[in-house]
Design a protein around this motif. Sequence first.
Motif, short mmCIF file in Angstrom:
data_model
loop_
_atom_site.label_atom_id
_atom_site.label_comp_id
_atom_site.label_asym_id
_atom_site.label_seq_id
_atom_site.Cartn_x
_atom_site.Cartn_y
_atom_site.Cartn_z
N ASP A 280 1.15 -1.35 -0.33
CA ASP A 280 0.07 -0.16 0.21
C ASP A 280 0.82 1.40 0.07
O ASP A 280 0.35 2.20 0.52
CB ASP A 280 -0.70 -0.17 1.44
N ARG A 281 1.60 0.86 -0.49
CA ARG A 281 2.69 2.58 -0.20
C ARG A 281 2.09 3.42 -1.09
O ARG A 281 2.53 4.67 -0.37
CB ARG A 281 4.06 1.68 -1.63
N LEU A 282 1.47 3.61 -2.01
CA LEU A 282 0.48 4.96 -2.33
C LEU A 282 -0.38 5.77 -1.11
O LEU A 282 -0.26 7.14 -1.23
CB LEU A 282 -0.24 4.72 -3.82
N GLU A 283 -1.25 4.67 -0.70
CA GLU A 283 -1.89 4.94 0.38
C GLU A 283 -0.89 5.74 1.58
O GLU A 283 -1.51 6.81 2.36
CB GLU A 283 -2.55 3.82 1.18
N LYS A 284 0.28 4.98 1.16
CA LYS A 284 1.11 5.23 2.83
C LYS A 284 1.42 7.12 2.31
O LYS A 284 2.53 7.74 3.37
CB LYS A 284 2.00 4.47 3.30
N GLU A 285 1.73 7.18 0.93
CA GLU A 285 2.47 8.86 0.77
C GLU A 285 1.90 9.04 0.23
O GLU A 285 1.70 10.43 1.55
CB GLU A 285 3.07 8.33 -0.82
N ARG A 286 0.44 9.09 -0.10
CA ARG A 286 -0.42 10.53 0.69
C ARG A 286 -0.95 10.39 2.47
O ARG A 286 -1.28 11.81 2.91
CB ARG A 286 -1.97 9.62 -0.17
N ALA A 287 -1.06 9.70 2.76
CA ALA A 287 -1.08 10.48 4.40
C ALA A 287 0.09 10.70 4.71
O ALA A 287 -0.16 11.66 5.56
CB ALA A 287 -0.89 8.28 5.35
N VAL A 288 1.46 10.94 4.59
CA VAL A 288 2.59 11.09 5.24
C VAL A 288 2.23 12.98 4.65
O VAL A 288 2.56 13.96 5.01
CB VAL A 288 3.99 10.84 4.30
N LEU A 289 1.48 12.85 2.85
CA LEU A 289 1.95 13.96 2.37
C LEU A 289 0.99 14.83 3.00
O LEU A 289 0.22 16.16 3.58
CB LEU A 289 1.28 14.36 0.70
#
Length: 440
Positions: A280-289
């Motif tokens: 779920d790399r993309l979801e985690k990137e969005r959470a960081v942003l």
Amino acid sequence: MLVQLDLGRAEGGARTSLEEFSALALSGGYKPVVTVRGRREKPDPKAFVGLGKLREIGEAVSREGLRHVLVNHPLSGVQTRNLENGSLARVVDRTGLILQIFAERAQSYEGKLQVEIARLRYAASRLVRGWTHLERQKGGIGLRGPGETQLETDRRLINRRIHQLEGELETLARRRACARRARRSVETVALVGYTNAGKSTIFNALARTDEGEVADRLFATLDPKLRRVPLTGRPDVVLADTVGFIRELPHELVAAFRATLGEIREATLLLHVVDASAPDRLEKERAVLDVLGEIGASDLPRLDVVNKIDRLGEHPRVERDARGLPQRVWISAGSGEGLDLLRAAVSERLASRARKGRLALTAGEGAFRAALYRVRAVVAERADPRGAWVLDLAVDEGLWERLCVAHAVDPRRLRDGSRVRRAAPRSRRPAREAQARGVE
């Protein structure tokens, strides 16, 4: 016991969220034995789960002899109380579990203050009436009339304690701000990313520190760490390692850690570390942003660092944007692959923000001249006939602004070298001719 309701989420996202919550439970010292899942359109306002699911939870707790029920959702005070009454076990929601982990991991005095403030704010929002014998206390002169309720007393004591801790935290925040001003002439590169993405491993590799193997667990780093890191062909930078982010990070924590996260807001460049092996790399990137936007750091220059590529069999490489600047670096901090590419990419990104021009300094501005040399901003230097220094500079835009503020210099004095003409030395011939005429 772990409890999760799939509130309109896809099966893959719900499974990944449950795996992450299980890792959180292990980090908090719990050992999951039973997992109860369900699906609802929206949570029940009384007990979060329906009556049938509440009965299922109670039977599993009684059968397995469980003492804790961990719920992968934020709960209200009423929902927590009703779940505890129905299951006869202590209920901990997602926010409470994260706060508990932070309380166990905080090492510095500032970190412990921030966590305690967050826990008190969390407790203040969840006070419910669990008794009747203390419904109202006697108060007033001669004990006439009803006094404040027990809930009002608890809120008053919690708010008083929060106010006291915030005063101490404000003092520490001023000291941290003074420390940042003291190193204003040095650029800061901050590591950000999802928890357990490998930020601390990258920090140790770039700073060449020997702090042992970093634990493979969530929230291994809470207190910020700062180290001076040399770069090829550029001044040294300060590398900052901060707390990792997570989905649905409690707002109480974001508010309490705002002073510590100031290291991110004041950074020249952000290194966004991403776990390449996470499904779920993309979801985690969005959470960081999302968290970066919440703390006011979403507009800072960012270089993506894709870590753990050895798990995918990928090779180290650098991806560039339309301007030809490094945008994403693929590395493996554990094996050391690609770290040289990362250092070069950081140097290139910092150099791309360089402002070039010519600056004239008087003899009384030696301290500013020394500061420019200290950060390796001087390309060439000469002295004009009046005794002033004329410096050709190549300096980062943000660093130039910070240096000018620190030394009370107008930043507009740096002029484009193509528009600056050298002052022609005054000829002594007219003076000699006049002296010769006088002798004659």
